[in-house]
Design a protein around this motif. Sequence first.
Motif, PDB file in Angstrom:
ATOM      1  N   MET A  83       0.814  -1.182   0.000  1.00 21.49           N
ATOM      2  CA  MET A  83       0.000   0.000   0.000  1.00 21.49           C
ATOM      3  C   MET A  83       0.862   1.253   0.000  1.00 21.49           C
ATOM      4  O   MET A  83       0.482   2.260  -0.570  1.00 21.49           O
ATOM      5  N   ILE A  84       2.003   1.188   0.659  1.00 24.16           N
ATOM      6  CA  ILE A  84       2.885   2.343   0.732  1.00 24.16           C
ATOM      7  C   ILE A  84       3.323   2.783  -0.661  1.00 24.16           C
ATOM      8  O   ILE A  84       3.295   3.975  -0.980  1.00 24.16           O
ATOM      9  N   SER A  85       3.686   1.844  -1.492  1.00 27.33           N
ATOM     10  CA  SER A  85       4.131   2.211  -2.839  1.00 27.33           C
ATOM     11  C   SER A  85       2.998   2.824  -3.656  1.00 27.33           C
ATOM     12  O   SER A  85       3.225   3.711  -4.478  1.00 27.33           O
ATOM     13  N   ALA A  86       1.763   2.386  -3.414  1.00 28.75           N
ATOM     14  CA  ALA A  86       0.618   2.950  -4.138  1.00 28.75           C
ATOM     15  C   ALA A  86       0.435   4.424  -3.775  1.00 28.75           C
ATOM     16  O   ALA A  86       0.180   5.255  -4.659  1.00 28.75           O
ATOM     17  N   TYR A  87       0.550   4.750  -2.490  1.00 22.23           N
ATOM     18  CA  TYR A  87       0.431   6.154  -2.079  1.00 22.23           C
ATOM     19  C   TYR A  87       1.554   6.988  -2.685  1.00 22.23           C
ATOM     20  O   TYR A  87       1.329   8.111  -3.130  1.00 22.23           O
ATOM     21  N   GLY A  88       2.756   6.458  -2.676  1.00 25.79           N
ATOM     22  CA  GLY A  88       3.885   7.189  -3.250  1.00 25.79           C
ATOM     23  C   GLY A  88       3.705   7.435  -4.737  1.00 25.79           C
ATOM     24  O   GLY A  88       3.962   8.537  -5.234  1.00 25.79           O
ATOM     25  N   THR A  89       3.241   6.430  -5.449  1.00 30.55           N
ATOM     26  CA  THR A  89       3.013   6.564  -6.889  1.00 30.55           C
ATOM     27  C   THR A  89       1.899   7.565  -7.167  1.00 30.55           C
ATOM     28  O   THR A  89       2.042   8.451  -8.020  1.00 30.55           O
ATOM     29  N   ALA A  90       0.796   7.438  -6.431  1.00 28.99           N
ATOM     30  CA  ALA A  90      -0.338   8.354  -6.635  1.00 28.99           C
ATOM     31  C   ALA A  90       0.063   9.788  -6.297  1.00 28.99           C
ATOM     32  O   ALA A  90      -0.324  10.732  -6.987  1.00 28.99           O
ATOM     33  N   ARG A  91       0.835   9.960  -5.237  1.00 32.57           N
ATOM     34  CA  ARG A  91       1.297  11.303  -4.857  1.00 32.57           C
ATOM     35  C   ARG A  91       2.143  11.916  -5.961  1.00 32.57           C
ATOM     36  O   ARG A  91       1.952  13.077  -6.342  1.00 32.57           O
ATOM     37  N   THR A  92       3.056  11.135  -6.507  1.00 32.63           N
ATOM     38  CA  THR A  92       3.911  11.624  -7.588  1.00 32.63           C
ATOM     39  C   THR A  92       3.090  11.978  -8.816  1.00 32.63           C
ATOM     40  O   THR A  92       3.299  13.032  -9.438  1.00 32.63           O
ATOM     41  N   MET A  93       2.144  11.139  -9.147  1.00 30.18           N
ATOM     42  CA  MET A  93       1.291  11.411 -10.313  1.00 30.18           C
ATOM     43  C   MET A  93       0.451  12.670 -10.096  1.00 30.18           C
ATOM     44  O   MET A  93       0.291  13.480 -11.018  1.00 30.18           O
ATOM     45  N   ALA A  94      -0.067  12.851  -8.899  1.00 32.35           N
ATOM     46  CA  ALA A  94      -0.857  14.052  -8.606  1.00 32.35           C
ATOM     47  C   ALA A  94       0.008  15.305  -8.733  1.00 32.35           C
ATOM     48  O   ALA A  94      -0.428  16.320  -9.270  1.00 32.35           O
ATOM     49  N   GLY A  95       1.221  15.209  -8.261  1.00 32.53           N
ATOM     50  CA  GLY A  95       2.148  16.345  -8.384  1.00 32.53           C
ATOM     51  C   GLY A  95       2.440  16.669  -9.834  1.00 32.53           C
ATOM     52  O   GLY A  95       2.439  17.841 -10.236  1.00 32.53           O
ATOM     53  N   GLN A  96       2.671  15.644 -10.631  1.00 31.57           N
ATOM     54  CA  GLN A  96       2.961  15.854 -12.047  1.00 31.57           C
ATOM     55  C   GLN A  96       1.737  16.351 -12.814  1.00 31.57           C
ATOM     56  O   GLN A  96       1.871  17.036 -13.815  1.00 31.57           O
TER      57      GLN A  96
END
Length: 66
Positions: free
Chosen positions: A1-14
């Motif tokens: 789950m941690i990696s999913a939050y990190g990926t989603a956060r990065t995508m939201a930033g981009q």
Amino acid sequence: MISAYGTARTMAGQAGLPAVAELLNKSLAEEEVADNLLTQIARELMSESKTVMTKQPKHVSSSLTK
């Protein structure tokens, strides 16, 4: 789950969604804290288990088997 939050956060930033990225960053931090606490508990339980296992006799003879 941690990696999913990190990926989603990065995508939201981009995608130019800083408010969403910040919320996901908070969720990620909460997940990391929970993961660390659960890891600590697991280590303590395993250590306790090993201690109990070494204190118990490996084989107990019964007088009924004679």
